[in-house]
Design an enzyme around this catalytic site. Structure first.
Site, PDB file in Angstrom:
ATOM      1  N   ARG A  40       0.856  -1.206   0.000  1.00  0.00           N
ATOM      2  CA  ARG A  40       0.000   0.000   0.000  1.00  0.00           C
ATOM      3  C   ARG A  40       0.886   1.248   0.000  1.00  0.00           C
ATOM      4  O   ARG A  40       0.571   2.252  -0.622  1.00  0.00           O
ATOM      5  CB  ARG A  40      -0.939  -0.011   1.231  1.00  0.00           C
ATOM      6  CG  ARG A  40      -1.640   1.320   1.424  1.00  0.00           C
ATOM      7  CD  ARG A  40      -2.881   1.283   2.304  1.00  0.00           C
ATOM      8  NE  ARG A  40      -2.774   0.409   3.448  1.00  0.00           N
ATOM      9  CZ  ARG A  40      -2.049   0.656   4.551  1.00  0.00           C
ATOM     10  NH1 ARG A  40      -1.341   1.771   4.643  1.00  0.00           N
ATOM     11  NH2 ARG A  40      -2.008  -0.194   5.545  1.00  0.00           N
ATOM     12  N   TYR A  46     -16.936  16.796 -14.328  1.00  0.00           N
ATOM     13  CA  TYR A  46     -17.344  15.383 -14.340  1.00  0.00           C
ATOM     14  C   TYR A  46     -18.366  15.149 -13.209  1.00  0.00           C
ATOM     15  O   TYR A  46     -18.136  15.584 -12.069  1.00  0.00           O
ATOM     16  CB  TYR A  46     -16.116  14.475 -14.184  1.00  0.00           C
ATOM     17  CG  TYR A  46     -16.529  13.040 -13.954  1.00  0.00           C
ATOM     18  CD1 TYR A  46     -17.366  12.391 -14.854  1.00  0.00           C
ATOM     19  CD2 TYR A  46     -16.125  12.338 -12.826  1.00  0.00           C
ATOM     20  CE1 TYR A  46     -17.783  11.081 -14.634  1.00  0.00           C
ATOM     21  CE2 TYR A  46     -16.531  11.029 -12.596  1.00  0.00           C
ATOM     22  CZ  TYR A  46     -17.362  10.416 -13.517  1.00  0.00           C
ATOM     23  OH  TYR A  46     -17.784   9.121 -13.298  1.00  0.00           O
ATOM     24  N   ASP A 100      -7.672  19.349 -13.456  1.00  0.00           N
ATOM     25  CA  ASP A 100      -7.939  17.985 -13.908  1.00  0.00           C
ATOM     26  C   ASP A 100      -7.577  17.945 -15.390  1.00  0.00           C
ATOM     27  O   ASP A 100      -8.260  18.536 -16.234  1.00  0.00           O
ATOM     28  CB  ASP A 100      -9.421  17.662 -13.664  1.00  0.00           C
ATOM     29  CG  ASP A 100      -9.769  16.224 -14.020  1.00  0.00           C
ATOM     30  OD1 ASP A 100      -9.123  15.663 -14.924  1.00  0.00           O
ATOM     31  OD2 ASP A 100     -10.713  15.675 -13.413  1.00  0.00           O
ATOM     32  N   LYS A 130      -8.546   6.956 -18.744  1.00  0.00           N
ATOM     33  CA  LYS A 130      -8.899   7.540 -20.042  1.00  0.00           C
ATOM     34  C   LYS A 130      -7.708   7.487 -21.006  1.00  0.00           C
ATOM     35  O   LYS A 130      -7.183   6.421 -21.257  1.00  0.00           O
ATOM     36  CB  LYS A 130      -9.433   8.947 -19.814  1.00  0.00           C
ATOM     37  CG  LYS A 130     -10.488   9.031 -18.689  1.00  0.00           C
ATOM     38  CD  LYS A 130     -11.722   8.224 -19.030  1.00  0.00           C
ATOM     39  CE  LYS A 130     -12.880   8.369 -18.089  1.00  0.00           C
ATOM     40  NZ  LYS A 130     -12.719   7.908 -16.729  1.00  0.00           N
TER      41      LYS A 130
HETATM   42  O1  P1T Z   1     -13.562   7.078 -13.430  1.00  0.00           O
HETATM   43  P1  P1T Z   1     -12.353   7.504 -12.634  1.00  0.00           P
HETATM   44  O2  P1T Z   1     -11.076   6.882 -13.099  1.00  0.00           O
HETATM   45  O3  P1T Z   1     -12.579   7.370 -11.166  1.00  0.00           O
HETATM   46  O4  P1T Z   1     -12.146   9.070 -12.958  1.00  0.00           O
HETATM   47  C1  P1T Z   1     -13.040  10.060 -12.571  1.00  0.00           C
HETATM   48  C2  P1T Z   1     -12.930  11.233 -13.514  1.00  0.00           C
HETATM   49  C3  P1T Z   1     -12.191  12.349 -13.115  1.00  0.00           C
HETATM   50  N1  P1T Z   1     -12.052  13.426 -13.934  1.00  0.00           N
HETATM   51  C4  P1T Z   1     -12.613  13.451 -15.165  1.00  0.00           C
HETATM   52  C5  P1T Z   1     -12.438  14.660 -16.026  1.00  0.00           C
HETATM   53  C6  P1T Z   1     -13.347  12.351 -15.632  1.00  0.00           C
HETATM   54  O5  P1T Z   1     -13.861  12.414 -16.858  1.00  0.00           O
HETATM   55  C7  P1T Z   1     -13.517  11.217 -14.789  1.00  0.00           C
HETATM   56  C8  P1T Z   1     -14.323  10.030 -15.214  1.00  0.00           C
HETATM   57  N2  P1T Z   1     -15.142  10.294 -16.313  1.00  0.00           N
HETATM   58  C9  P1T Z   1     -15.980   9.364 -16.905  1.00  0.00           C
HETATM   59  C10 P1T Z   1     -16.119   8.097 -16.495  1.00  0.00           C
HETATM   60  C11 P1T Z   1     -16.741   9.877 -18.066  1.00  0.00           C
HETATM   61  O6  P1T Z   1     -17.289   9.065 -18.856  1.00  0.00           O
HETATM   62  O7  P1T Z   1     -16.805  11.093 -18.250  1.00  0.00           O
END
Ligand code: P1T
Length: 381
Positions: free
Chosen positions: A46, A98, A170, A195
């Site tokens: 961890r 988001y 972000d 992503k």
């Molecule tokens: O899904 P995760 O890895 O926990 O990430 C969250 C997140 C944070 N910031 C942005 C700009 C994001 O687009 C996302 C996650 N977004 C999607 C799942 C979506 O389809 O827009």
């Protein structure tokens, strides 16, 4: 070192025990100590894991930061950043965010006494007017999810600095291939590695990058103390994904630019939101702070009928209807009912997120096939 070299070499070196050129997946929870405290830098996974260390160094190098700090999801990274704050502190952000980030702010951290103020971050005077003596953070996505607004990072940095607040960017939609916010005044860069960075829709992960030692130490403390860390196999997948980040992003941008132009000229399309179009309100700022305009497009249909949007969504074949973005394959989404459903309708509509808005994550397939797929789905309306 240039970007295309960094993605392949930064943070990684042949495995010291075998010479393996690819960083091995250190699938272990713990590490043997010769005597209490006498170890090789690793005690418990961890806290540290060699596969994660390689990925963290690589991501830090790509963002021109000093420390990369990885998490089990993008949301776990968001969670760690908000935990820098204490009750009474205020964060300025926007509704065009988001949906999961908005949900964490309003349905989790608000109950712990942290105050979130939402305004238009493209309106600099409005942002300045929201600053109070309790403002500790300005939280930016650029391009925003899903209406693809461009926020001026340098302007936000200057407001944050004079208020003694941190600027969080972000960078999920842009990636460090297109912009490096730490270079223009951001304090913390955040990624959903799920992503473009991972790039293959096969892993969920997040990361933070900073270049300030005390801030890094606090975030590393929170990473270990709260424990939302990723496993080594996922770290390996992202390490592999980022080796082609520059090539994938080039094609994402090329395809999106062509598709945005095609949609703009289509008789059934009302409005196309893509920062690479000259009529996009953030086009000039995008040109200054980004290398290209990214792979995401949002658009609305003429007549603004929900049924037409639903018909479109069920008639694409190469664009799969799914949440998420940034993989090599094209995806289509309906933010109002999918990724942004947790933002109340009245609030999401303030930033143009209407019930008929369609979001495309343009993949790296051949552009002619993508155009044909979109054209056929538009013809089905
Ligand atoms: O899904 P995760 O890895 O926990 O990430 C969250 C997140 C944070 N910031 C942005 C700009 C994001 O687009 C996302 C996650 N977004 C999607 C799942 C979506 O389809 O827009």
């Amino acid at each position: 070192m240039k970007f295309g070299t960094k993605v392949i070499h930064a943070g990684v070196q042949p495995d010291p025990t075998t010479g393996a050129i690819m960083t091995p997946i250190y699938q272990t929870s713990t590490y043997v100590q010769a005597a209490p405290g006498d170890h090789k830098g690793y005690e418990y996974s961890r806290t540290h894991n060699p596969t994660r260390t390689a990925l963290q160094q690589a991501i830090a190098a790509l963002e021109n930061g000093t420390h990369g700090i990885c998490f089990a999801s993008g949301m776990a990274a968001v969670d760690a950043v908000v935990k820098l704050l204490k009750p009474g502190d205020e964060v300025i952000s926007t509704f065009d965010l988001y949906g999961g980030t908005y949900r964490l702010f309003t349905q989790v951290f608000a109950a712990y006494g942290i105050k979130f103020t939402f305004c238009s971050l493209s309106d600099i005077e409005q942002v300045k007017s929201k600053i109070t003596s309790a403002t500790r953070m300005i939280w930016v996505e650029t391009p925003t999810n899903p209406t693809l607004q461009i926020i001026d990072i340098a302007a936000m940095a200057s407001i944050a600095k004079s208020a003694g607040a941190l600027l969080v960017v972000d960078n999920t939609f842009a990636t460090p291939y297109l912009q490096t916010p730490l270079d223009i005044g951001a304090d913390i860069v955040l990624h959903s590695l799920t992503k473009y960075m991972g790039g293959h829709s096969d892993v969920v992960m997040g990361a933070l990058v900073v270049k300030d030692q005390p801030l890094a130490e606090r975030l590393i403390f929170l990473q270990n103390a709260c424990g939302g860390t990723p496993g080594p196999q996922d770290c390996f997948l992202v390490l592999r994904g980022i080796k082609t980040l520059h090539i994938r992003m080039e094609r994402h941008c090329y395809n999106a630019q062509h598709l945005a132009a095609f949609l703009s000229n289509h008789p059934k399309v009302e409005k196309v939101l893509y920062p690479g179009l000259a009529n996009h309100p953030g086009h000039q700022i995008a040109k200054q702070q980004m290398k290209d305009f990214g792979g995401m497009i949002s658009f609305t249909l003429k007549g603004d009928r929900i049924q037409d949007a639903l018909t479109f969504l069920s008639n694409t074949h190469l664009f799969s209807l799914a949440e998420s973005l940034g993989g090599v394959e094209s995806l289509v989404g309906h933010p109002a009912s999918m990724t942004h459903a947790s933002i109340p309708k009245a609030e999401r509509e303030k930033s143009g997120l209407t019930d008929t808005l369609i979001r495309l994550s343009v993949g790296i397939e051949d552009i002619e096939d993508l155009k044909e797929d979109i054209d056929n789905a538009l013809k089905a309306i």
